[in-house]
Design a protein around this motif. Structure first.
Motif, PDB file in Angstrom:
ATOM      1  N   ILE A  18       8.406 -11.828  -5.965  1.00  0.00           N
ATOM      2  CA  ILE A  18       7.956 -10.459  -5.693  1.00  0.00           C
ATOM      3  C   ILE A  18       8.967  -9.488  -6.297  1.00  0.00           C
ATOM      4  O   ILE A  18      10.161  -9.798  -6.376  1.00  0.00           O
ATOM      5  CB  ILE A  18       7.814 -10.166  -4.183  1.00  0.00           C
ATOM      6  N   PRO A  19       8.507  -8.297  -6.718  1.00  0.00           N
ATOM      7  CA  PRO A  19       9.482  -7.313  -7.215  1.00  0.00           C
ATOM      8  C   PRO A  19      10.395  -6.813  -6.101  1.00  0.00           C
ATOM      9  O   PRO A  19      11.606  -6.756  -6.258  1.00  0.00           O
ATOM     10  CB  PRO A  19       8.602  -6.196  -7.792  1.00  0.00           C
ATOM     11  N   VAL A 188       6.715   5.675  -6.654  1.00  0.00           N
ATOM     12  CA  VAL A 188       5.399   6.264  -6.922  1.00  0.00           C
ATOM     13  C   VAL A 188       4.440   5.205  -7.444  1.00  0.00           C
ATOM     14  O   VAL A 188       3.271   5.142  -7.029  1.00  0.00           O
ATOM     15  CB  VAL A 188       5.519   7.445  -7.911  1.00  0.00           C
ATOM     16  N   GLY A 189       4.916   4.347  -8.334  1.00  0.00           N
ATOM     17  CA  GLY A 189       4.068   3.269  -8.838  1.00  0.00           C
ATOM     18  C   GLY A 189       3.612   2.337  -7.737  1.00  0.00           C
ATOM     19  O   GLY A 189       2.451   1.910  -7.700  1.00  0.00           O
ATOM     20  N   GLY A 190       4.525   2.021  -6.812  1.00  0.00           N
ATOM     21  CA  GLY A 190       4.166   1.163  -5.696  1.00  0.00           C
ATOM     22  C   GLY A 190       3.140   1.801  -4.781  1.00  0.00           C
ATOM     23  O   GLY A 190       2.203   1.142  -4.311  1.00  0.00           O
ATOM     24  N   GLN A 232       7.612  -8.470 -12.419  1.00  0.00           N
ATOM     25  CA  GLN A 232       6.739  -9.150 -11.471  1.00  0.00           C
ATOM     26  C   GLN A 232       5.732  -8.148 -10.893  1.00  0.00           C
ATOM     27  O   GLN A 232       6.096  -7.027 -10.563  1.00  0.00           O
ATOM     28  CB  GLN A 232       7.568  -9.764 -10.341  1.00  0.00           C
ATOM     29  N   PRO A 233       4.486  -8.541 -10.771  1.00  0.00           N
ATOM     30  CA  PRO A 233       3.460  -7.617 -10.276  1.00  0.00           C
ATOM     31  C   PRO A 233       3.603  -7.360  -8.777  1.00  0.00           C
ATOM     32  O   PRO A 233       4.192  -8.157  -8.041  1.00  0.00           O
ATOM     33  CB  PRO A 233       2.150  -8.342 -10.582  1.00  0.00           C
ATOM     34  N   PHE A 234       3.067  -6.227  -8.345  1.00  0.00           N
ATOM     35  CA  PHE A 234       3.014  -5.960  -6.908  1.00  0.00           C
ATOM     36  C   PHE A 234       2.120  -7.003  -6.241  1.00  0.00           C
ATOM     37  O   PHE A 234       1.157  -7.482  -6.835  1.00  0.00           O
ATOM     38  CB  PHE A 234       2.443  -4.564  -6.646  1.00  0.00           C
ATOM     39  N   GLY A 235       2.441  -7.336  -5.020  1.00  0.00           N
ATOM     40  CA  GLY A 235       1.649  -8.326  -4.293  1.00  0.00           C
ATOM     41  C   GLY A 235       2.061  -8.327  -2.838  1.00  0.00           C
ATOM     42  O   GLY A 235       1.988  -7.293  -2.168  1.00  0.00           O
TER      43      GLY A 235
END
Length: 247
Positions: A18-19, A188-190, A232-235
């Motif tokens: 995870i990021p 903000v992206g999250g 790593q992508p959000f998840g």
């Protein structure tokens, strides 16, 4: 990992997969082109090494939880403290003591924002599954979307206005990029991932925050990192999307 320079790589310790909060440190290292090793992801036995350091094996300053950074004999944990340490070394912090402390204060406020975002989907306890606290999460999400996100975004907008920022040069501190800009970009992206409907509405009235997010994402090293396998992508991390929590 970025191309190595003439120094021993920084060692970043964070959970693989995870990021998470480790991403705030990665973004600073990537933007600076600094050599680093994402230990738990890249080094054989890295997870065991990370856990040992948390149990005070090999350090007098054990971290409570990842992320933490090792730079030679220096071990520092907590995102804001890590970035406070790295900022001047990566040329991502102002030189004056007052401005450097102000940047640190902004970062601490981002830390508060991130904690509230996480607690939307885990309002009762971090040891419980989301499915065990959905009712409470729905209530928490309503306040977060309607009250807390706007309050934080308005403050960042105000900070940039006071700094004389423009859409062309949207910085939180001074006239050049700092680690605080990178951290707000990621936050903000999250939030856009977790609350696309709410953020779609809210960002329309925050032009400087919106511009910062757009321009940081287009910086050459950040854009390259975002497209790379290191990103790593959000998840199942801090920023999770549950459609029922986004209105």
């Amino acid at each position: 990992m970025p191309a190595a320079k003439s120094r021993k790589p920084y060692e970043l310790f964070y959970w693989p997969g995870i990021p998470g909060r480790g991403e705030y440190v990665r973004l600073a290292l990537e933007e600076a082109g600094a050599p680093y090793v994402d230990v738990a992801r890249e080094r054989e036995g890295g997870m065991d090494e990370m856990m040992a350091l948390m149990e005070a094996e090999g350090t007098k300053h054990p971290a409570f939880a990842p992320p933490f950074l090792r730079d030679g004999r220096v071990v520092v944990g907590q995102v804001a403290a890590i970035l406070f340490y790295l900022g001047p070394r990566l040329r991502l912090a102002p030189k004056s003591e007052v401005a450097a402390l102000w940047t640190h204060q902004i970062e601490l406020t981002i830390t508060d924002f991130v904690a509230e975002a996480h607690d939307v989907h885990h309002p009762v306890g971090v040891g419980l599954y989301y499915e065990d606290q959905k009712k409470e999460a729905a209530r928490r999400a309503e306040e977060f979307r309607g009250q807390r996100i706007p309050k934080f975004l308005d403050w960042f907008e105000l900070v940039m206005e006071a700094n004389g920022a423009t859409k062309e040069k949207p910085h939180l501190v001074g006239r050049s990029l700092t680690y605080a800009d990178l951290s707000l970009f990621h936050t903000v992206g999250g939030l856009k991932h977790a609350f696309p409907k709410a953020m779609g509405r809210l960002m329309k009235n925050r032009p400087l925050v919106s511009s910062l997010h757009s321009k940081v994402g287009k910086r050459p090293k950040i854009a390259a990192y975002m497209k790379s396998g290191r990103r790593q992508p959000f998840g199942d991390g801090i920023f999770r999307h549950y459609s029922e929590l986004d209105r």
